[in-house]
Structure formats: C-alpha cells, structure tokens
Design a protein around this motif. Structure first.
Motif, PDB file in Angstrom:
ATOM      1  N   ALA A 194       0.831  -1.211   0.000  1.00  0.00           N
ATOM      2  CA  ALA A 194       0.000   0.000   0.000  1.00  0.00           C
ATOM      3  C   ALA A 194       0.863   1.256   0.000  1.00  0.00           C
ATOM      4  O   ALA A 194       0.545   2.247  -0.665  1.00  0.00           O
ATOM      5  CB  ALA A 194      -0.932  -0.007   1.206  1.00  0.00           C
ATOM      6  N   ASP A 195       1.972   1.202   0.729  1.00  0.00           N
ATOM      7  CA  ASP A 195       2.899   2.337   0.746  1.00  0.00           C
ATOM      8  C   ASP A 195       3.449   2.590  -0.653  1.00  0.00           C
ATOM      9  O   ASP A 195       3.512   3.736  -1.117  1.00  0.00           O
ATOM     10  CB  ASP A 195       4.029   2.049   1.731  1.00  0.00           C
ATOM     11  N   PHE A 196       3.832   1.514  -1.356  1.00  0.00           N
ATOM     12  CA  PHE A 196       4.346   1.661  -2.709  1.00  0.00           C
ATOM     13  C   PHE A 196       3.270   2.156  -3.664  1.00  0.00           C
ATOM     14  O   PHE A 196       3.556   2.911  -4.597  1.00  0.00           O
ATOM     15  CB  PHE A 196       4.875   0.312  -3.216  1.00  0.00           C
ATOM     16  N   ALA A 197       2.014   1.739  -3.456  1.00  0.00           N
ATOM     17  CA  ALA A 197       0.921   2.126  -4.354  1.00  0.00           C
ATOM     18  C   ALA A 197       0.598   3.616  -4.263  1.00  0.00           C
ATOM     19  O   ALA A 197       0.096   4.200  -5.228  1.00  0.00           O
ATOM     20  CB  ALA A 197      -0.328   1.306  -4.052  1.00  0.00           C
TER      21      ALA A 197
ATOM     22  N   VAL B  48       8.572  -7.114  -2.527  1.00  0.00           N
ATOM     23  CA  VAL B  48       7.673  -6.108  -3.092  1.00  0.00           C
ATOM     24  C   VAL B  48       8.520  -5.158  -3.934  1.00  0.00           C
ATOM     25  O   VAL B  48       9.540  -4.637  -3.454  1.00  0.00           O
ATOM     26  CB  VAL B  48       6.926  -5.314  -2.004  1.00  0.00           C
ATOM     27  N   VAL B  49       8.114  -4.962  -5.189  1.00  0.00           N
ATOM     28  CA  VAL B  49       8.841  -4.083  -6.101  1.00  0.00           C
ATOM     29  C   VAL B  49       7.874  -3.035  -6.652  1.00  0.00           C
ATOM     30  O   VAL B  49       6.772  -3.370  -7.089  1.00  0.00           O
ATOM     31  CB  VAL B  49       9.468  -4.870  -7.269  1.00  0.00           C
ATOM     32  N   LEU B  50       8.287  -1.771  -6.619  1.00  0.00           N
ATOM     33  CA  LEU B  50       7.501  -0.686  -7.213  1.00  0.00           C
ATOM     34  C   LEU B  50       8.112  -0.327  -8.558  1.00  0.00           C
ATOM     35  O   LEU B  50       9.314  -0.070  -8.666  1.00  0.00           O
ATOM     36  CB  LEU B  50       7.510   0.545  -6.300  1.00  0.00           C
TER      37      LEU B  50
ATOM     38  N   ARG C  82      11.676   1.113  -6.187  1.00  0.00           N
ATOM     39  CA  ARG C  82      11.792   0.737  -4.780  1.00  0.00           C
ATOM     40  C   ARG C  82      11.634  -0.774  -4.642  1.00  0.00           C
ATOM     41  O   ARG C  82      10.937  -1.408  -5.428  1.00  0.00           O
ATOM     42  CB  ARG C  82      10.719   1.430  -3.920  1.00  0.00           C
ATOM     43  N   VAL C  83      12.274  -1.328  -3.631  1.00  0.00           N
ATOM     44  CA  VAL C  83      12.138  -2.753  -3.344  1.00  0.00           C
ATOM     45  C   VAL C  83      12.124  -2.946  -1.834  1.00  0.00           C
ATOM     46  O   VAL C  83      12.769  -2.178  -1.094  1.00  0.00           O
ATOM     47  CB  VAL C  83      13.287  -3.567  -3.992  1.00  0.00           C
ATOM     48  N   GLN C  84      11.379  -3.946  -1.378  1.00  0.00           N
ATOM     49  CA  GLN C  84      11.338  -4.290   0.040  1.00  0.00           C
ATOM     50  C   GLN C  84      11.203  -5.795   0.191  1.00  0.00           C
ATOM     51  O   GLN C  84      10.275  -6.401  -0.354  1.00  0.00           O
ATOM     52  CB  GLN C  84      10.171  -3.607   0.750  1.00  0.00           C
ATOM     53  N   ALA C  85      12.150  -6.389   0.905  1.00  0.00           N
ATOM     54  CA  ALA C  85      12.038  -7.811   1.252  1.00  0.00           C
ATOM     55  C   ALA C  85      11.250  -7.936   2.547  1.00  0.00           C
ATOM     56  O   ALA C  85      11.455  -7.165   3.492  1.00  0.00           O
ATOM     57  CB  ALA C  85      13.431  -8.420   1.411  1.00  0.00           C
TER      58      ALA C  85
END
Length: 546
Positions: free
Chosen positions: A299-302, A447-449, A431-434
C-alpha cells in the motif's frame, strides 16, 4: 577434481538460495546444508562434478557468528525434513541473508541495482503458519503422516512442527488413528491406487476457527461419521470438515471438487481490519500477521489518494485489493479459481466494500479483456504464483498505461525476471522491500515498485551505429546474460551466446543478427554439447520462452 566420499575441510563463506552453505575446495564451490557463513567444517563429498560439488557435515570445527546455539531445539526431525533449511541460523542472520538474496537476484537476473532496506522481520518466527498439507503414505507396512524428506517423496513422520499451530498435531494424530482403526487404504503414487492422499488443515488465527480437509483419490470415503467425531474430539475449535476429491495422477495436491462432511463450507479470519471467508481452494497468506506487514508495504508503494482505479491481478480471496479498497475510487480483482472469486465477492459484501468487482479468469486474458473495455487502471497490483507472471501479462499491463505497478512475489528470482520485462516496457523499478513471510525456510517475499514516470526531464541526443552493436540482447524473452547466469547457477555449466543461439533455432525462437559472429557462412562453429543443450532448454522453460 574432488571425488565422491572424499573428506575436505571447508570454511563456509556464503549461503546459497536453497539455504545451503557454500565453501571452496580445489577451486570448486561445495554446497553443504545446515551450515552458516564463517563455519569451519569437515565435510564428506556426496556428489562431485567438474564444476561444483555437494557435501554433508562430518564435524563442525568452529562456528560462524550467524550460527544459532539452539538450532534443533524442540524439533527432532529438523535435519531430515525439507522445510526449515535455515533453522540453524540466528534470526538476525536469516534476515541478512534473505535481504541479500533479493538484492542479488534483482541485480544478476533483472539487471536492477536498487538500494534495498533491511528485510522486514516476521512478527513470529515459530507457530506462524495457518495452513499445512500433510502427505500420508504406507511405509514398512504402516500408514505414516508427515512431510517429504529433502529431495525425495519419502514421508518423514512429524509429531509437532514448530511452524504450525499446536492444534494441528492433535488433528494429525486423530486422522492417522482413524485410518488405522478403520483400515482405510492409503494412496500409492506409483500405482495410483489407494484412497487417502493427504490431510489439509487450515486455521483462522484471529477467530480460532479450524478447517480439516481430507484429500482422497475418490468421491467418497468410508466411516465419514467416525472421522468427523474423531477430528472434532481432537480439536473442538474445528468448525469445517471437508472432503477434497483428487483422482488425477498428478503431484498437484488439491482437486477442484470439495464436499462438506460436517459444519461450514468455509472459515472466517480477520486481516488488516477486515473479515475474510476462506474456502479450501482460496489463496490466503500462510502468515497472517506477516501478511499485514506485506500489504502495508504494498500500500505504501501504491501511494493511493482515493482517486485511483486499482487493478488487483491474481487476487485470490481479494485480500490485497480489499485491504486498499477504502483508498481507491474503484477496485477490480481478477482470479482464475471460481471458488476464490466467490469468496472475494462475499468478502467485499461482508466488509461493506461497494466499489469493488471481481472477475474469474486467467490474469493475462482478463487484463486483455479489460484493456478492450477501455479500462485504464492507475495502479496495478500483481501477486503471481512462484513461477511469476503469465506470458504476455507484462505487455498487456504496459499497454494499459498505469502510473504504477506494485509487484508482490514469493520468489525474488521470478520477480527480478518480471521486473526486467517491465523495465524494458518503460516501467522503471524504483523501490524494493524484502519481507520475511516464511521464517526458518529458504523463502522470502519481495515487493517491487515500478513507475511509468519520466526518468529525467533532460534529453540527450545520442548517435550510434547498429553495426557496432550485439543485437542478440534485444530478442524476445530473457537476455543472453540472464540465460547464462541461470544455467551457471542451476547446472554449474558455462554456455556461450553461440550455443544459446543454436538452441533458440532448434526451439523455433527467433534469433536476431549478431554482428559479432563470423562473417563467413563457411566458418566452422562448435556445436552445443548435449548436457549444455539440456541446461539451456531448462532456462528457456524457466523464462517462459518455450
């Protein structure tokens, strides 16, 4: 070259993506399970090739800083079961390793170099799974229930798995007792005979409701009433007992037909403040509290403002999209499993979500249909299966021209491949987050934006000649570099552009002109050896090229 049964001393300096430690001996990489970076070990070689070797620990000479002091505490089958391949590491070391896996896969497979923040830890590293499927087999004349041992279809009996709720153990004992008392036949994979294949359990963590599902090679089972009584006695929180029919000669665990033997057709859980109904065939994240962190990252990436049309592909029971529904103008979810789509629609009604609709169909086909309708989503969220996006899906999404694509993936390797495909279509990974959804296992969520925004307002005129370029990298599918990397990682073989081109032609894949190849048509070229051809074909399958 190393030889089978040879003993070598190794210092482990890395952790491979399957959780095995990697050391070097005689110039070869040696993969050894249950080791940590910094370990000094004596290892016995169990398999050796000209490129790499595999070993097992004979003696731990000294421990690395990331090794846990209580790796096997409470789990007597840890070294034999194929699930917890990282239980020998401290949790801090596990998070470090998983974050590095994500960054390295993005860089090596996707050509993407992004600063990656630390891997988000799971709220719980034990007892976090809300779902388990236990294969049941005959071994030494007795039915056994448990998990497949590493790299085999031999069932390792499990009394109590530390990843599962304790109530699952009681239900496993009850099911196995029912099979023995009533002399129920057990499925045999080789002959495709026998009745009971597996026991499938699901728990709704927030409500405590439990579903028990017996998977059978038939449309009915004997002693149904006795099974119901024994399961309910073992776990009074059981509210749904289901028979799943799977008569196919396949490794697919669940069949498409379900029949309720007792209680409700589904169970209800709460996630991100919403209530969700879950049928046996509905996709639902196995780590509920971890999923709340994962969806928060997505949701943060969206970056939703309330004005967007959100397209949620591979939506399952609608969990990701519905968790964001209050922050968008319209939500459209797509899922191929009819029961899951019905669950998603019920979940929308249950939670008072009126701005959502859910479509049943393949993600790529449904996205194409929406494109023909003129639907222009502002944000697309995709949560594909482990194999990644279906062929053609990235191109279809790109034609819809969303501002942002948020990709949630349980395999950072396929996430890297799909991100590279989006990048080639103008969607820049930013952006990326594991997120650790699967503690103690060799799996990590990513998660990849990807953004359609302009990279830079400054424009530079560049002139070049195509005759100076190797155009092979611009063909459909994976690049030659990606194929080489995959082959090297999975087979230990090095292959050339020439060999890849040869196998492309054999498979009917278009090969662009490579201006670096010999000019003479009569130039003698080496032919790809059979073992390298096999490895290249496996890479083609992995990248969806054949």
């Amino acid at each position: 070259m190393l030889q089978k049964n040879q003993t070598v001393e190794l210092v482990i300096d890395d952790i491979a993506n399957d959780g095995s430690g990697v050391g070097r001996a005689d110039g070869l990489a040696v993969f050894v399970p249950n080791t940590a970076a910094g370990d000094r070990i004596s290892a016995k070689i169990v398999k050796a090739t000209p490129r790499l070797a595999y070993g097992v620990v004979q003696e731990l000479l000294s421990s690395g800083p990331g090794r846990s002091r209580d790796a096997c505490s409470g789990c007597p089958v840890y070294r034999r079961c194929g699930s917890c391949s990282l239980r020998h590491l401290t949790y801090a070391e596990e998070l470090r390793v998983k974050g590095r896996w994500v960054s390295e896969n993005l860089r090596r497979i996707g050509g993407i170099d992004l600063p990656a923040p630390p891997c988000l830890p799971s709220p719980a590293s034990d007892r976090y799974r809300n779902k388990a499927i236990y294969p049941i087999r005959m071994q030494n004349g007795e039915p056994v229930l448990g998990f497949y041992a590493k790299r085999s279809h031999r069932v390792e009996p499990v009394g109590d798995c530390l990843l599962h709720p304790e109530v699952f153990s009681a239900l496993c004992r009850a099911a196995l007792g029912w099979i023995r008392r009533h002399r129920i036949s057990v499925y045999d994979e080789e002959t495709h005979t026998g009745l009971i294949r597996s026991l499938y359990l699901r728990q709704a963590e927030a409500t405590g409701e439990v579903m028990a599902c017996m998977i059978a090679n038939g449309h009915s089972i004997p002693a149904e009433g006795a099974l119901t009584e024994e399961l309910r006695a073992a776990c009074p929180r059981t509210v749904s007992i289901i028979l799943n029919v799977n008569t196919a000669r396949t490794n697919v665990l669940l069949g498409r037909e379900c029949r309720t033997l007792w209680g409700k057709d589904s169970i209800t859980d709460r996630l991100c403040g919403l209530s969700f109904e879950l049928s046996p065939l509905s996709f639902y994240q196995v780590n509920r509290r971890g999923a709340e962190q994962l969806y928060a990252a997505a949701a943060d990436f969206a970056a939703l403002t309330g004005r967007e049309t959100l397209l949620d592909l591979y939506c399952g029971a609608g969990t990701i999209g519905l968790s964001m529904a209050k922050r968008v103008k319209q939500l459209i979810g797509v899922e191929i499993i009819p029961e899951a789509v019905e669950n998603a629609r019920v979940n929308a009604l249950r939670n008072g979500v009126e701005n959502a609709r859910f479509l049943c169909g393949d993600a790529a086909d449904a996205a194409l249909a929406l494109e023909r309708e003129g639907i222009s989503p502002d944000v697309v969220v995709i949560d594909p299966p482990r194999k990644g996006c279906a062929p053609g899906l990235t191109e279809t999404i790109a034609r819809m021209k969303p501002e942002r694509v948020v990709m949630v993936s349980c395999d950072s390797a396929t996430a890297a491949r799909d991100a590279a495909s989006f990048n080639a279509l103008g969607y820049r990974p930013v952006r990326v987050q594991a997120v650790d959804m699967f503690p103690r296992t060799a799996h990590v969520e990513t998660v990849v934006l990807l953004s359609k925004g302009e990279v830079d307002s400054k424009k530079i005129r560049v002139e070049f000649s195509l005759e100076d370029m190797d155009m092979s990298e611009f063909q459909d599918g994976a690049t030659y570099t990606q194929i080489k990397d995959y082959v090297l990682e999975h087979s230990g073989l090095k292959v050339s552009n020439l060999y890849i081109s040869q196998i492309k032609r054999k498979c009917g894949i278009e090969v662009g002109k490579n201006y670096n190849l010999p000019k003479s048509e009569d130039s003698r070229q080496p032919m790809c050896p059979p073992e390298k051809e096999k490895a290249i074909r496996e890479a083609f399958k992995y990248f969806g090229m054949i």
